[in-house]
Design a protein around this motif. Sequence first.
Motif, PDB file in Angstrom:
ATOM      1  N   LEU A 253      45.717  46.056  43.026  1.00 58.51           N
ATOM      2  CA  LEU A 253      44.758  46.239  41.948  1.00 58.51           C
ATOM      3  C   LEU A 253      45.113  47.511  41.172  1.00 58.51           C
ATOM      4  CD1 LEU A 253      42.063  44.899  40.936  1.00 58.51           C
ATOM      5  CD2 LEU A 253      40.870  46.672  42.252  1.00 58.51           C
TER       6      LEU A 253
ATOM      7  N   GLU B 113      41.843  49.523  36.798  1.00 55.91           N
ATOM      8  CA  GLU B 113      40.784  48.585  37.162  1.00 55.91           C
ATOM      9  C   GLU B 113      39.890  49.170  38.256  1.00 55.91           C
ATOM     10  OE1 GLU B 113      41.764  44.497  37.775  1.00 55.91           O
ATOM     11  OE2 GLU B 113      43.440  44.575  36.352  1.00 55.91           O
TER      12      GLU B 113
ATOM     13  N   GLN C 237      37.626  51.491  36.437  1.00 58.65           N
ATOM     14  CA  GLN C 237      36.585  50.800  35.677  1.00 58.65           C
ATOM     15  C   GLN C 237      35.452  50.325  36.574  1.00 58.65           C
ATOM     16  OE1 GLN C 237      39.144  47.827  33.675  1.00 58.65           O
ATOM     17  NE2 GLN C 237      38.355  48.627  31.725  1.00 58.65           N
ATOM     18  N   LYS C 238      35.803  49.759  37.713  1.00 56.21           N
ATOM     19  CA  LYS C 238      34.782  49.217  38.610  1.00 56.21           C
ATOM     20  C   LYS C 238      33.922  50.344  39.199  1.00 56.21           C
ATOM     21  CE  LYS C 238      37.817  45.352  39.840  1.00 56.21           C
ATOM     22  NZ  LYS C 238      37.288  44.434  38.826  1.00 56.21           N
TER      23      LYS C 238
END
Length: 469
Positions: A55, A59, A62-63
């Motif tokens: 990942l 990302e 962002q999460k």
Amino acid sequence: MRMLVGGRWKDKPQRMAIRNPFDNSLVDEVPAGDAEDVEEALTTAVRGAEVMRKLPAYERYQKLHRAAQLMEERLEDFARTISLEEGKILAESRFEASRAANTIMTSAEEAKRLFGEVVPLDAAPGGAGKLGFTLRVPCGVVVAITPFNFPLNLVCHKVGPALAAGNAVILKPANDTPLSGLKLAELLLEVGFPPEAIQCITGTGEAVGEPLCKDRRVRKITFTGSQRVGEHICRIAGLKKVTMELGSNAPLIIMDDADLDKVVKATVATGYANAGQVCISAQRILADRKVYGQFLEALKPAVESITTGNQLDERTRMGPLIRERDAIRVDEWIKEAVSEGARLVTGGQRQGALYAPTVVAEVKPRMRISREELFGPAVAVTRVENIDEAIALANDSRYGLSAAIFTQNIDRAMKFAREVHSGNLHINWGPVWRADLMPYGGLKDSGTGREGPRYAIEEMTETKMVVVH
């Protein structure tokens, strides 16, 4: 609530009751996990580690960033959950929930900073013409075991960095306070983390915690709790990376030039927050003989003004201890100190899990209330002759997590900073102060490793050395 194992919410016939420490009323129940659940969690986490490794950092950022935003939006719900299961007053729970969101936000930012470095191999004999650089990579499977006293923020200090670094994490929350951690896991799934990446398994240390720590598929253990349990984990863990945030009996030194109004304010703030159930709570007060009496005279009414009771009542300034048996233990230690010659200045009464804010004076260093970790709403005041005796007594402990001094003298302050054996040192405030981005950890029996998202990520990643010939 159900536990999160194997990418699904799971229940069990055997359940554990979560009770309000104030009145022992039932708040909720959670499953009592067993060996079968541990195996499912580990098998899932191994898959999750591969998914998380791929990942992209952006990302992950962002999460986690979105998770922090949702935590802020749901702050009041998190705060009420903390107060119900742990017993701290709502004002403290709101502060913890706000800090927890900040811890996740800081973890999000650190996900973008997993740097390697170029190694100048040509500085070594035979290294000419070679290129060397390092890569920082995730550990893989991280097991996070958390305590009852900060059931959200201390979870975030483990789960946030683990995910930011690209690991899969199995959270084992405290038996008394698992609800905050379960709600956080639910939120992390909501923001899009892979279901294999975050699991929250409830159950006892023997049934769940011990087999997790023993398993060879786990590469990293991060634990906050007692020194006894921490040592046990280290013995059974084998060849794993471990971070241990353990106990303390933090000293607060008061020199004869201290601002006593500020000292009293800090003693109340750092000695009685969360009913003294803070690992860096001010416990041993080492007061210069010239201000010893004045300090006690000023401290007594300030401590007596702390109202105790139902933690959900906004007028309450101190709630109950986590369990009645802990209040009984605190009472026993204080009575023992008085029987050995200490003087009860104020407090010393118990009603169920509530214990009156207490001051004990004329405490000798050999007394248990001074040598061990009390974890309750009392301070032990000892008279000292000078800075040298104060530092010697501060260091006369197997613990070394946090220490503090009040003085206007820069030479004394720097002597304290250089000579006191503690991982956190505070000048002109009490030992309870932490910015969640700073390195936090102890010396001696207070543990190994450091937390704070940047520093935790260093402990949750490994270094690869690449040489191009």
